[in-house]
Scaffold this motif. Sequence first.
Motif, PDB file in Angstrom:
ATOM      1  N   LYS A 135      -5.741  -9.343 -49.552  1.00 35.70           N
ATOM      2  CA  LYS A 135      -6.597 -10.492 -49.273  1.00 35.70           C
ATOM      3  C   LYS A 135      -6.667 -11.258 -50.588  1.00 35.70           C
ATOM      4  O   LYS A 135      -7.089 -10.715 -51.615  1.00 35.70           O
ATOM      5  CB  LYS A 135      -7.980 -10.043 -48.826  1.00 35.70           C
ATOM      6  N   GLN A 184      -8.523  -7.452 -52.591  1.00 36.55           N
ATOM      7  CA  GLN A 184      -8.336  -6.085 -52.095  1.00 36.55           C
ATOM      8  C   GLN A 184      -7.060  -6.017 -51.268  1.00 36.55           C
ATOM      9  O   GLN A 184      -6.552  -7.032 -50.809  1.00 36.55           O
ATOM     10  CB  GLN A 184      -9.528  -5.628 -51.257  1.00 36.55           C
ATOM     11  N   ILE A 240     -11.783  -1.735 -50.621  1.00 33.40           N
ATOM     12  CA  ILE A 240     -12.278  -1.468 -51.975  1.00 33.40           C
ATOM     13  C   ILE A 240     -12.554   0.018 -52.187  1.00 33.40           C
ATOM     14  O   ILE A 240     -12.194   0.589 -53.217  1.00 33.40           O
ATOM     15  CB  ILE A 240     -13.549  -2.304 -52.253  1.00 33.40           C
ATOM     16  N   ILE A 241     -13.179   0.660 -51.206  1.00 31.30           N
ATOM     17  CA  ILE A 241     -13.573   2.059 -51.404  1.00 31.30           C
ATOM     18  C   ILE A 241     -12.335   2.945 -51.537  1.00 31.30           C
ATOM     19  O   ILE A 241     -12.239   3.782 -52.441  1.00 31.30           O
ATOM     20  CB  ILE A 241     -14.500   2.539 -50.264  1.00 31.30           C
ATOM     21  N   THR A 298     -15.916  -2.479 -59.117  1.00 32.99           N
ATOM     22  CA  THR A 298     -16.733  -1.280 -58.857  1.00 32.99           C
ATOM     23  C   THR A 298     -16.382  -0.166 -59.845  1.00 32.99           C
ATOM     24  O   THR A 298     -17.259   0.606 -60.248  1.00 32.99           O
ATOM     25  CB  THR A 298     -16.570  -0.784 -57.406  1.00 32.99           C
ATOM     26  N   ARG A 315     -31.455   3.824 -49.697  1.00 30.40           N
ATOM     27  CA  ARG A 315     -30.157   3.284 -49.354  1.00 30.40           C
ATOM     28  C   ARG A 315     -30.235   1.756 -49.353  1.00 30.40           C
ATOM     29  O   ARG A 315     -30.497   1.128 -48.336  1.00 30.40           O
ATOM     30  CB  ARG A 315     -29.695   3.803 -48.002  1.00 30.40           C
ATOM     31  N   PHE A 345     -28.813  -1.843 -52.013  1.00 29.48           N
ATOM     32  CA  PHE A 345     -27.832  -2.182 -53.037  1.00 29.48           C
ATOM     33  C   PHE A 345     -28.292  -3.383 -53.841  1.00 29.48           C
ATOM     34  O   PHE A 345     -28.580  -4.434 -53.277  1.00 29.48           O
ATOM     35  CB  PHE A 345     -26.474  -2.423 -52.380  1.00 29.48           C
ATOM     36  N   ARG A 389     -28.040  -6.585 -56.293  1.00 33.58           N
ATOM     37  CA  ARG A 389     -27.035  -7.635 -56.474  1.00 33.58           C
ATOM     38  C   ARG A 389     -27.449  -8.515 -57.653  1.00 33.58           C
ATOM     39  O   ARG A 389     -28.628  -8.579 -58.008  1.00 33.58           O
ATOM     40  CB  ARG A 389     -26.930  -8.506 -55.211  1.00 33.58           C
ATOM     41  N   THR A 406     -23.832  -2.702 -57.086  1.00 33.91           N
ATOM     42  CA  THR A 406     -22.869  -2.400 -56.028  1.00 33.91           C
ATOM     43  C   THR A 406     -23.230  -1.088 -55.365  1.00 33.91           C
ATOM     44  O   THR A 406     -24.130  -0.371 -55.797  1.00 33.91           O
ATOM     45  CB  THR A 406     -21.438  -2.298 -56.605  1.00 33.91           C
ATOM     46  N   PHE A 407     -22.519  -0.784 -54.312  1.00 35.58           N
ATOM     47  CA  PHE A 407     -22.444   0.561 -53.760  1.00 35.58           C
ATOM     48  C   PHE A 407     -21.447   1.310 -54.623  1.00 35.58           C
ATOM     49  O   PHE A 407     -20.342   0.828 -54.842  1.00 35.58           O
ATOM     50  CB  PHE A 407     -21.942   0.460 -52.315  1.00 35.58           C
ATOM     51  N   LEU A 454     -15.755  -9.293 -44.880  1.00 38.78           N
ATOM     52  CA  LEU A 454     -16.765  -8.551 -45.636  1.00 38.78           C
ATOM     53  C   LEU A 454     -16.152  -7.405 -46.433  1.00 38.78           C
ATOM     54  O   LEU A 454     -16.606  -7.079 -47.517  1.00 38.78           O
ATOM     55  CB  LEU A 454     -17.805  -7.953 -44.683  1.00 38.78           C
ATOM     56  N   ASP A 501     -15.314  -3.290 -46.889  1.00 33.84           N
ATOM     57  CA  ASP A 501     -15.964  -2.023 -46.533  1.00 33.84           C
ATOM     58  C   ASP A 501     -17.470  -2.179 -46.376  1.00 33.84           C
ATOM     59  O   ASP A 501     -18.173  -2.502 -47.326  1.00 33.84           O
ATOM     60  CB  ASP A 501     -15.701  -0.973 -47.612  1.00 33.84           C
ATOM     61  N   VAL A 547     -21.135  -0.718 -46.068  1.00 33.55           N
ATOM     62  CA  VAL A 547     -21.757   0.510 -46.559  1.00 33.55           C
ATOM     63  C   VAL A 547     -23.193   0.712 -46.062  1.00 33.55           C
ATOM     64  O   VAL A 547     -23.743   1.794 -46.202  1.00 33.55           O
ATOM     65  CB  VAL A 547     -21.720   0.586 -48.101  1.00 33.55           C
ATOM     66  N   GLU A 566     -24.599  -4.840 -45.539  1.00 36.79           N
ATOM     67  CA  GLU A 566     -24.190  -4.701 -46.943  1.00 36.79           C
ATOM     68  C   GLU A 566     -22.751  -4.208 -46.978  1.00 36.79           C
ATOM     69  O   GLU A 566     -22.436  -3.119 -46.498  1.00 36.79           O
ATOM     70  CB  GLU A 566     -25.061  -3.661 -47.666  1.00 36.79           C
ATOM     71  N   ALA A 567     -21.886  -5.004 -47.583  1.00 33.26           N
ATOM     72  CA  ALA A 567     -20.537  -4.533 -47.892  1.00 33.26           C
ATOM     73  C   ALA A 567     -20.530  -4.173 -49.376  1.00 33.26           C
ATOM     74  O   ALA A 567     -21.514  -4.402 -50.075  1.00 33.26           O
ATOM     75  CB  ALA A 567     -19.528  -5.617 -47.588  1.00 33.26           C
ATOM     76  N   VAL A 568     -19.435  -3.602 -49.852  1.00 28.55           N
ATOM     77  CA  VAL A 568     -19.405  -3.229 -51.263  1.00 28.55           C
ATOM     78  C   VAL A 568     -19.685  -4.448 -52.135  1.00 28.55           C
ATOM     79  O   VAL A 568     -20.469  -4.397 -53.071  1.00 28.55           O
ATOM     80  CB  VAL A 568     -18.044  -2.602 -51.646  1.00 28.55           C
ATOM     81  N   LYS A 569     -19.052  -5.567 -51.780  1.00 34.38           N
ATOM     82  CA  LYS A 569     -19.116  -6.745 -52.645  1.00 34.38           C
ATOM     83  C   LYS A 569     -20.326  -7.642 -52.419  1.00 34.38           C
ATOM     84  O   LYS A 569     -20.721  -8.350 -53.315  1.00 34.38           O
ATOM     85  CB  LYS A 569     -17.861  -7.611 -52.447  1.00 34.38           C
ATOM     86  N   ALA A 570     -20.846  -7.667 -51.181  1.00 40.18           N
ATOM     87  CA  ALA A 570     -21.843  -8.698 -50.891  1.00 40.18           C
ATOM     88  C   ALA A 570     -22.702  -8.314 -49.704  1.00 40.18           C
ATOM     89  O   ALA A 570     -22.380  -7.393 -48.955  1.00 40.18           O
ATOM     90  CB  ALA A 570     -21.145 -10.028 -50.611  1.00 40.18           C
TER      91      ALA A 570
END
Lengths: 360, 125
Positions: free
Chosen positions: A18, A30, A34-35, A229, A291, A293, A295, A314-315, B35, B37, B39, B60-64
């Motif tokens: 992407k 990515q 990403i994970i 990340t 849980r 995140f 930003r 981030t996660f 989006l 991944d 999470v 919530e995704a990893v990035k945003a």
Amino acid sequence: MEIKKTGFYELHKKYNAKIVEFAGYYMPIQYRGIIEEHKRVRSSVGLFDVSHMGEFIVKGRDAEKFLQNLTINDVSKLQVNQVQYSAMCYEDGGIVDDLLVYKFTDHYMLIVNAANLQKDWDWATKHAPAGVTMTNVSDDLSLLALQGPQAIKTLQKLTMVPLDNIKYYWANTGKVDGVEMLLSRTGYTGEPGFELCFDLKYSEQVWNALMQAGKEFDIEPIGLGARDTLRLEMKYCLYGNDIDSTTNPLEAGLGWITKLNKGDFIGRSAIVKAKEKGLKRHLVGFALQDRAFPRHNYKIFKGDREVGFVTSGTFSPMLEKGIGMGYVEAGCADIGSEIAVEIRNSKVPAIVVETPFYKH
Amino acid sequence: MLVPEMLKYTEEHEWVAVNGDIATVGITDYAQGELGDVVFIELPQTNTSLNQMDAFGTIEAVKAVSDLFAPVSGTVIEVNSKLNNAPEFVNKDPYGDGWMIKIKMNAAAELNNLLTAEAYKNKIK
């Protein structure tokens, strides 16, 4: 202005990246996710196109003196083929950019952030004395990062250079798959690995050779998303998020590269003054207890009092929870401090933790 | 990019499947791809009443992070609690196991305000 492509653009498309515009380049954010990419780098090996970064060559008899004035780390301590993490500051102690300084036999090379390239160039050339020449070679070079526990084994298959002899933050020149390049034992992931700098025209050849050599380790291309990340799990600063013209290097936790005793440099007196007055805030790492995140720019509280803000969050793929970095008042910066991050009108408890967040 | 014919879509990339007066809601394949991944998904309690295009949760995704919007007005009668532990269903199966909430509609005519599959395909082209 036309958006640029790196020498790997067609490969990114082939690998179904992407692609987004970043700092004037079409870059892969990515490929497979990403994970997954993040975990591949932590467990095996990944290949990153970081060619958008800028490279400046600095030459001339006064080059060392110039860089000693321009950057905050001690350039005089560098030996040939050694690399130094450093930064440039404004007179008021704010940060122009963070960068790498390479020392070679007859010149230095600076590697700077893509988003700051023009600003850095203007700032550096403005301060360059007559005995120094600077050349911007960014458009001629490709830069790949090969990172992960299997990165060195992967690269060793393609080169006679004994990689184990190159220590962390040292570099050497040599051939990889027959292509002359700089092999730099650096990276921004917290994993072992190299960054490879070479002539743009060999881009596809080198990429393909590395992907082939890494096949037995399930190498994958890694996008900017996982790069972010990965660096965050190490609490490495990202310019524009965690450091910028309004932050000084001491409060950003970069005291270890700020050599106040090396002699004068741009920003030194302001930084000394800030230090003498006592730092008002510190860049800390924190983990969220629920849980949720954090930003960029979310507010940080201690009880009902606003005490700072999130710079990156981030996660964490390895810890599987929300982690972040942010500036907080000095009184809330100790490890174990209980703070809270405001996330959509609720205050989510967080604890200031030791960093890096992730350790092998 | 999967855009099932029998669903209706919002401009904000939610899909809705209608069965009698019950609307099942999720986000589209295109949205999950943009989006990346996923999470965490914050969903409303059952019995929450929603107006069309109210934000009913966040994703919530990893990035945003993004808001989720109700395609129709009504009352939330069920939420997909599996997403608590497996938010990745939204990536893997956005029109199946990745569904988010079921709404008992109180103004079914609102469905006419939504995009057809054809119109949504054009939007994301």
